[in-house]
Write a protein that holds these residues in place. Structure first.
Motif, PDB file in Angstrom:
ATOM      1  N   GLY A 120       0.799  -1.238   0.000  1.00 40.09           N
ATOM      2  CA  GLY A 120       0.000   0.000   0.000  1.00 40.09           C
ATOM      3  C   GLY A 120       0.826   1.280   0.000  1.00 40.09           C
ATOM      4  O   GLY A 120       0.269   2.374   0.046  1.00 40.09           O
ATOM      5  N   ASP A 121       2.146   1.122  -0.040  1.00 37.32           N
ATOM      6  CA  ASP A 121       3.006   2.314  -0.012  1.00 37.32           C
ATOM      7  C   ASP A 121       2.763   3.173  -1.245  1.00 37.32           C
ATOM      8  O   ASP A 121       2.629   2.649  -2.355  1.00 37.32           O
ATOM      9  CB  ASP A 121       4.478   1.850  -0.026  1.00 37.32           C
ATOM     10  N   ILE A 122       2.733   4.481  -1.052  1.00 41.81           N
ATOM     11  CA  ILE A 122       2.708   5.347  -2.225  1.00 41.81           C
ATOM     12  C   ILE A 122       4.149   5.657  -2.613  1.00 41.81           C
ATOM     13  O   ILE A 122       5.042   5.638  -1.766  1.00 41.81           O
ATOM     14  CB  ILE A 122       1.897   6.643  -1.981  1.00 41.81           C
ATOM     15  N   ILE A 123       4.386   5.891  -3.895  1.00 39.94           N
ATOM     16  CA  ILE A 123       5.768   6.105  -4.345  1.00 39.94           C
ATOM     17  C   ILE A 123       6.186   7.552  -4.072  1.00 39.94           C
ATOM     18  O   ILE A 123       7.209   7.796  -3.452  1.00 39.94           O
ATOM     19  CB  ILE A 123       5.927   5.780  -5.862  1.00 39.94           C
ATOM     20  N   HIS A 124       5.385   8.496  -4.548  1.00 37.51           N
ATOM     21  CA  HIS A 124       5.785   9.892  -4.371  1.00 37.51           C
ATOM     22  C   HIS A 124       4.704  10.693  -3.655  1.00 37.51           C
ATOM     23  O   HIS A 124       3.505  10.488  -3.887  1.00 37.51           O
ATOM     24  CB  HIS A 124       6.062  10.552  -5.732  1.00 37.51           C
ATOM     25  N   SER A 125       5.139  11.601  -2.812  1.00 37.56           N
ATOM     26  CA  SER A 125       4.224  12.565  -2.182  1.00 37.56           C
ATOM     27  C   SER A 125       4.966  13.881  -2.033  1.00 37.56           C
ATOM     28  O   SER A 125       6.034  13.935  -1.432  1.00 37.56           O
ATOM     29  CB  SER A 125       3.770  12.040  -0.819  1.00 37.56           C
ATOM     30  N   ARG A 126       4.404  14.907  -2.610  1.00 34.65           N
ATOM     31  CA  ARG A 126       4.996  16.251  -2.499  1.00 34.65           C
ATOM     32  C   ARG A 126       3.874  17.265  -2.600  1.00 34.65           C
ATOM     33  O   ARG A 126       3.025  17.177  -3.498  1.00 34.65           O
ATOM     34  CB  ARG A 126       6.006  16.475  -3.640  1.00 34.65           C
ATOM     35  N   GLY A 127       3.829  18.184  -1.680  1.00 35.32           N
ATOM     36  CA  GLY A 127       2.762  19.185  -1.689  1.00 35.32           C
ATOM     37  C   GLY A 127       3.172  20.422  -2.457  1.00 35.32           C
ATOM     38  O   GLY A 127       4.360  20.704  -2.642  1.00 35.32           O
ATOM     39  N   GLN A 128       2.161  21.167  -2.889  1.00 31.27           N
ATOM     40  CA  GLN A 128       2.441  22.500  -3.408  1.00 31.27           C
ATOM     41  C   GLN A 128       2.322  23.475  -2.234  1.00 31.27           C
ATOM     42  O   GLN A 128       1.336  23.439  -1.497  1.00 31.27           O
ATOM     43  CB  GLN A 128       1.465  22.892  -4.506  1.00 31.27           C
ATOM     44  N   ALA A 129       3.326  24.314  -2.092  1.00 26.94           N
ATOM     45  CA  ALA A 129       3.417  25.151  -0.880  1.00 26.94           C
ATOM     46  C   ALA A 129       2.986  26.599  -1.133  1.00 26.94           C
ATOM     47  O   ALA A 129       3.181  27.455  -0.275  1.00 26.94           O
ATOM     48  CB  ALA A 129       4.846  25.114  -0.345  1.00 26.94           C
ATOM     49  N   ASP A 130       2.356  26.888  -2.287  1.00 30.07           N
ATOM     50  CA  ASP A 130       2.076  28.285  -2.652  1.00 30.07           C
ATOM     51  C   ASP A 130       0.969  28.929  -1.830  1.00 30.07           C
ATOM     52  O   ASP A 130       1.024  30.115  -1.511  1.00 30.07           O
ATOM     53  CB  ASP A 130       1.674  28.376  -4.137  1.00 30.07           C
ATOM     54  N   LEU A 131      -0.067  28.135  -1.498  1.00 33.43           N
ATOM     55  CA  LEU A 131      -1.237  28.750  -0.859  1.00 33.43           C
ATOM     56  C   LEU A 131      -0.907  29.279   0.532  1.00 33.43           C
ATOM     57  O   LEU A 131      -1.295  30.392   0.904  1.00 33.43           O
ATOM     58  CB  LEU A 131      -2.383  27.726  -0.786  1.00 33.43           C
ATOM     59  N   ILE A 132      -0.166  28.498   1.303  1.00 35.64           N
ATOM     60  CA  ILE A 132       0.171  28.957   2.657  1.00 35.64           C
ATOM     61  C   ILE A 132       1.124  30.155   2.601  1.00 35.64           C
ATOM     62  O   ILE A 132       1.093  31.043   3.459  1.00 35.64           O
ATOM     63  CB  ILE A 132       0.730  27.799   3.527  1.00 35.64           C
TER      64      ILE A 132
END
Ligand code: UD1
Length: 311
Positions: A276-288
């Motif tokens: 169940g591992d996801i390979i990639h996770s990265r957020g977009q940081a523009d809104l904060i």
């Protein structure tokens, strides 16, 4: 100076948030039932006369109402939670009690006693298996665990209460938080806390898969600062935002940084990928950045060096 009530004050993110509030000169009332929080995390805060700690379960009937009516804070930072995704799968009912009912109690206490602002510990878990990177706040909300479901439900509870009763709500969607005081006890603890403990004990680590998987690791110091900004800045509006760096770091890179500090340690073993591992996770940081004027300052390399130094 503002008076802030912090739930989950003795936890990993809670205790750093308390420390940052106190360092900025605010008055803090902390509440924790020590289910997963640790009294020793508040060693620094304890010596500050602006800090009060109450031992209580915020999901219990009347607890928050009494606490808020006694202390009348300007803001509540709600971090108390069942924090383990695996625990939420093993015990969904407890998850909904500690993660949803408790949030409802926060919303109600804020309404009843005219607290104008609530900051909430949401999670990237609400996005489930998002595949388009970076993950933007508009991405589909399809959580894949009771934990993620509870965080999403909690956002809705708080935002609807906020709209109905005039409370400013900030939902902080944390990505992979790391740093001092994170508990490495379970195999499902944050990978950096597990690696830190193993290297410290002179043992090698196991990387599940080829190590090319990436996460958006954010230092708990940056997260604490984002919480304090949300709780105390003027002129901000209700809403939600990713709390992330916008940068991806692979597990091989993380292990390489540890190896620089522990040259004698055995090389990492590459094991089977985790189910169940996801390979990639990265957020977009523009809104904060736009809404709170926040951007992460601690690099993974610097954050790991600090963790290794301090433990
Ligand atoms: C997060 C949750 C996890 C949940 C998953 C759902 C945390 C700390 N973990 O996992 O409980 O199931 O979202 O998407 O919030 N790893 C190793 N070796 C280890 C430990 C972990 O290689 O000893 C790997 C994992 O397989 C993963 C990466 O490190 O690829 C990060 O793991 P973790 O820190 O658990 O975070 P998430 O995968 O984001």
């Amino acid at each position: 100076m503002t008076k802030v009530l912090v739930t989950g004050a003795a936890g990993f993110i809670g205790s750093h948030t308390v420390d940052k509030l106190l360092a900025d000169g605010h008055e803090v009332v902390g509440v924790d039932n020590f289910r997963s929080g640790n009294r020793s995390n508040l060693a620094g805060a304890d010596s500050n006369e602006q800090f009060t700690l109450v031992e209580a379960d915020v999901s219990a009937d009347g607890v928050l109402d009494g606490l808020v009516s006694d202390t009348l804070p300007s803001a509540i930072i709600h971090l108390a939670a069942l924090v383990s995704v695996q625990d939420s799968i093993d015990n969904p009912e407890l998850n909904y009690q500690l993660n949803v009912l408790a949030t409802h109690r926060v919303a109600e206490a804020a309404r009843a006693h005219d607290v104008k602002r609530v900051v909430f510990a949401s999670s990237a878990a609400i996005y489930g298996n998002a595949t388009d990177m970076p993950i933007v706040e508009e991405a589909a909300k399809l959580p894949i665990s009771p934990y993620g479901g509870a965080k999403l439900a909690s956002e809705a509870i708080l935002l609807s209460h906020g709209a109905a009763f005039g409370i400013m709500i900030r939902c902080q969607r944390y990505f992979n938080v790391f740093g001092p005081r994170q508990d490495p006890a379970s195999p499902y603890s944050g990978v950096i806390s597990i690696f830190d403990k193993r290297y410290r004990d002179g043992k090698g680590v196991t990387i599940f898969g080829d190590g090319q998987q990436t996460r958006d690791f954010i230092s708990v110091h940056d997260v604490a600062r984002a919480n304090v900004l949300a709780a105390t800045s003027d002129g901000i509006k209700s809403g939600w935002a990713n709390v992330c760096t916008g940068r991806a770091t692979s597990l091989l890179e993380v292990a390489a940084i540890f190896a620089e500090h522990y040259p004698e340690a055995p090389a990492p073993i590459l094991g089977e990928p985790r189910k169940g591992d996801i390979i990639h996770s990265r957020g977009q940081a523009d809104l904060i950045a736009k809404e709170l004027g926040f951007s992460a300052e601690v690099t993974v390399k610097d954050g790991l060096s600090e963790l290794i130094r301090l433990g």
